[in-house]
Design a protein around this motif. Structure first.
Motif, PDB file in Angstrom:
ATOM      1  N   TRP A 149       0.816  -1.203  -0.034  1.00 30.68           N
ATOM      2  CA  TRP A 149      -0.116   0.021  -0.011  1.00 30.68           C
ATOM      3  C   TRP A 149       0.710   1.298  -0.235  1.00 30.68           C
ATOM      4  CZ3 TRP A 149      -4.948  -0.266  -1.131  1.00 30.68           C
ATOM      5  CH2 TRP A 149      -5.720   0.760  -0.907  1.00 30.68           C
ATOM      6  N   ARG A 150       1.794   1.297   0.805  1.00 26.68           N
ATOM      7  CA  ARG A 150       2.703   2.356   0.899  1.00 26.68           C
ATOM      8  C   ARG A 150       4.229   2.209   1.443  1.00 26.68           C
ATOM      9  NH1 ARG A 150       0.756   7.798   4.369  1.00 26.68           N
ATOM     10  NH2 ARG A 150       1.851   6.933   6.032  1.00 26.68           N
ATOM     11  N   GLU A 151       5.020   3.179   0.997  1.00 32.31           N
ATOM     12  CA  GLU A 151       6.574   2.621   1.227  1.00 32.31           C
ATOM     13  C   GLU A 151       6.654   2.366   2.711  1.00 32.31           C
ATOM     14  OE1 GLU A 151      10.903   4.138  -0.050  1.00 32.31           O
ATOM     15  OE2 GLU A 151       9.217   5.278  -0.609  1.00 32.31           O
ATOM     16  N   ASP A 152       6.038   3.078   3.756  1.00 34.61           N
ATOM     17  CA  ASP A 152       6.692   2.876   5.070  1.00 34.61           C
ATOM     18  C   ASP A 152       5.987   1.905   5.699  1.00 34.61           C
ATOM     19  OD1 ASP A 152       4.404   4.275   4.513  1.00 34.61           O
ATOM     20  OD2 ASP A 152       4.324   5.582   6.229  1.00 34.61           O
ATOM     21  N   THR A 317      10.452  -3.915  -5.078  1.00 36.18           N
ATOM     22  CA  THR A 317       9.917  -2.512  -4.751  1.00 36.18           C
ATOM     23  C   THR A 317       9.052  -2.263  -5.973  1.00 36.18           C
ATOM     24  OG1 THR A 317      11.878  -1.833  -6.151  1.00 36.18           O
ATOM     25  CG2 THR A 317      12.002  -1.816  -3.671  1.00 36.18           C
ATOM     26  N   ASN A 321       3.230   0.604  -3.698  1.00 38.03           N
ATOM     27  CA  ASN A 321       2.622   1.939  -4.244  1.00 38.03           C
ATOM     28  C   ASN A 321       2.678   2.864  -3.045  1.00 38.03           C
ATOM     29  OD1 ASN A 321       0.979   0.516  -6.628  1.00 38.03           O
ATOM     30  ND2 ASN A 321       0.505  -0.656  -4.947  1.00 38.03           N
ATOM     31  N   MET A 322       2.255   4.155  -3.557  1.00 41.58           N
ATOM     32  CA  MET A 322       2.134   5.097  -2.504  1.00 41.58           C
ATOM     33  C   MET A 322       0.457   5.618  -2.507  1.00 41.58           C
ATOM     34  SD  MET A 322       4.695   6.002  -0.907  1.00 41.58           S
ATOM     35  CE  MET A 322       4.288   7.358  -0.340  1.00 41.58           C
TER      36      MET A 322
END
Length: 327
Positions: A149-152, A317, A321-322
């Motif tokens: 869902w998101r990088e972090d 990677t 997503n972002m």
């Protein structure tokens, strides 16, 4: 009068004796049905993912349906991670409370898709499997979990994709064990539905972490496990865990096929490419009383480079997503 009483006493004693004999009689050579067989017969044909149709959907599909009231998103991560960031309109439900949530908090049939979300897609797959077995056929898990869902959130996958055991793979074909006796289930219930409900309640009370196996442990002590690779022959022969046995994706683990080749007294180590399908299978086998565990992150956990080389389902990677979150 005394003769009549004597006659009646003999009559009732005879009837009672006949009734006891009749109710306890079991025809020779026919065993009464056991709970395992009753449960398997009850589930036969109802568990769709045993046919290879695993209900795993992409983060893109979830993102594209954020405004769709037919999608209900359930985040089973800890409340601290949920508060750090979650998908819009998602509800936070602890995994051990999912069955109660479905039975008492919502009307599951109101939704087109109910999507379970976790950190990596592993535990969501396991609990989606249990809920599918319970009869909720609109439950899905989100592939890669919040890592996509998101990088972090992606560190969960990034720190666990490894090539470190690729030089220890073998390519020989290992044979399935001969059919053997099945596990004993002792819920005290007679019907398939009642047995299943009891087994589900028992398993929802056990954390998913109890069913996770570390790849290195299986590689170092292969004799301690009955290692099951669920996939395709072509992928299996390119390299697999030492001692692993191929069970064809979509054609295995059914009662009339090779379910009874599994041991009832040995740890069954299941793995697939990403570990997410294996999580569903782990749920099913544990419902049936087997001692099954999921090799964490599947082949990605020990041969990620080879997966990339052969164009298979490798986390990278590119999967991240972002997408927006609610903080």
């Amino acid at each position: 009068m005394k003769k009549l009483k004597y006659f009646l006493m003999l009559f009732f004693l005879s009837v009672g004796s006949f009734a006891n004999t009749y109710t306890s009689y079991v025809p020779a050579g026919i065993d009464p049905p056991d709970e395992f067989t009753t449960l398997v017969e009850f589930l036969e044909g109802k568990v769709d993912f045993l046919k290879g149709d695993f209900p795993i959907i992409s983060g893109d599909e979830v993102k594209n349906n954020l405004r769709n009231d037919g999608f209900h998103i359930i985040d089973i991560r800890t409340d601290s991670w949920f508060e750090y960031g979650h998908i819009k309109n998602a509800v936070n439900v602890p995994a051990e409370e999912l069955l109660t949530y479905f039975q008492t908090k919502i009307n599951p049939s109101d939704y087109e898709k109910i999507v379970l979300v976790c950190y990596s897609g592993q535990s969501a797959g396991y609990y989606s499997g249990l809920l599918r077995i319970a009869g909720y056929d609109n439950v899905y898990s989100m592939k890669w979990g919040m890592s996509t869902w998101r990088e972090d959130f992606a560190e969960t996958w990034l720190k666990n994709i490894k090539p470190s055991l690729e030089d220890k793979l073998e390519t020989s074909l290992n044979s399935k064990a001969d059919p053997t006796t099945h596990p004993e289930i002792n819920t005290g219930k007679a019907g398939g539905e009642e047995i299943l409900q009891t087994r589900l309640q028992e398993l929802f009370a056990i954390p998913y972490s109890d069913f996770i196996l570390k790849p290195v442990d299986v590689f170092e002590s292969p004799q301690a496990y009955y290692t099951l690779y669920y996939g395709k022959t072509d992928d299996y022969t390119k390299g697999h865990v030492p001692g692993a046995i191929l069970y064809e994706d979509g054609n295995s683990l059914q009662f009339n096929n090779d379910l009874l080749s599994l041991p009832k007294d040995k740890k069954i180590a299941i793995y697939t490419t990403t570990g997410q399908k294996a999580a569903y299978l782990t749920a099913y086998l544990n419902v049936l009383g087997y001692d099954a565990g999921n090799i964490a992150y599947g082949e990605n956990g020990f041969m990620n480079n080879l997966l990339k080389k052969h164009g298979r389902d490798a986390f990278s990677t590119k999967e991240i997503n972002m997408f927006p979150v609610i903080e």
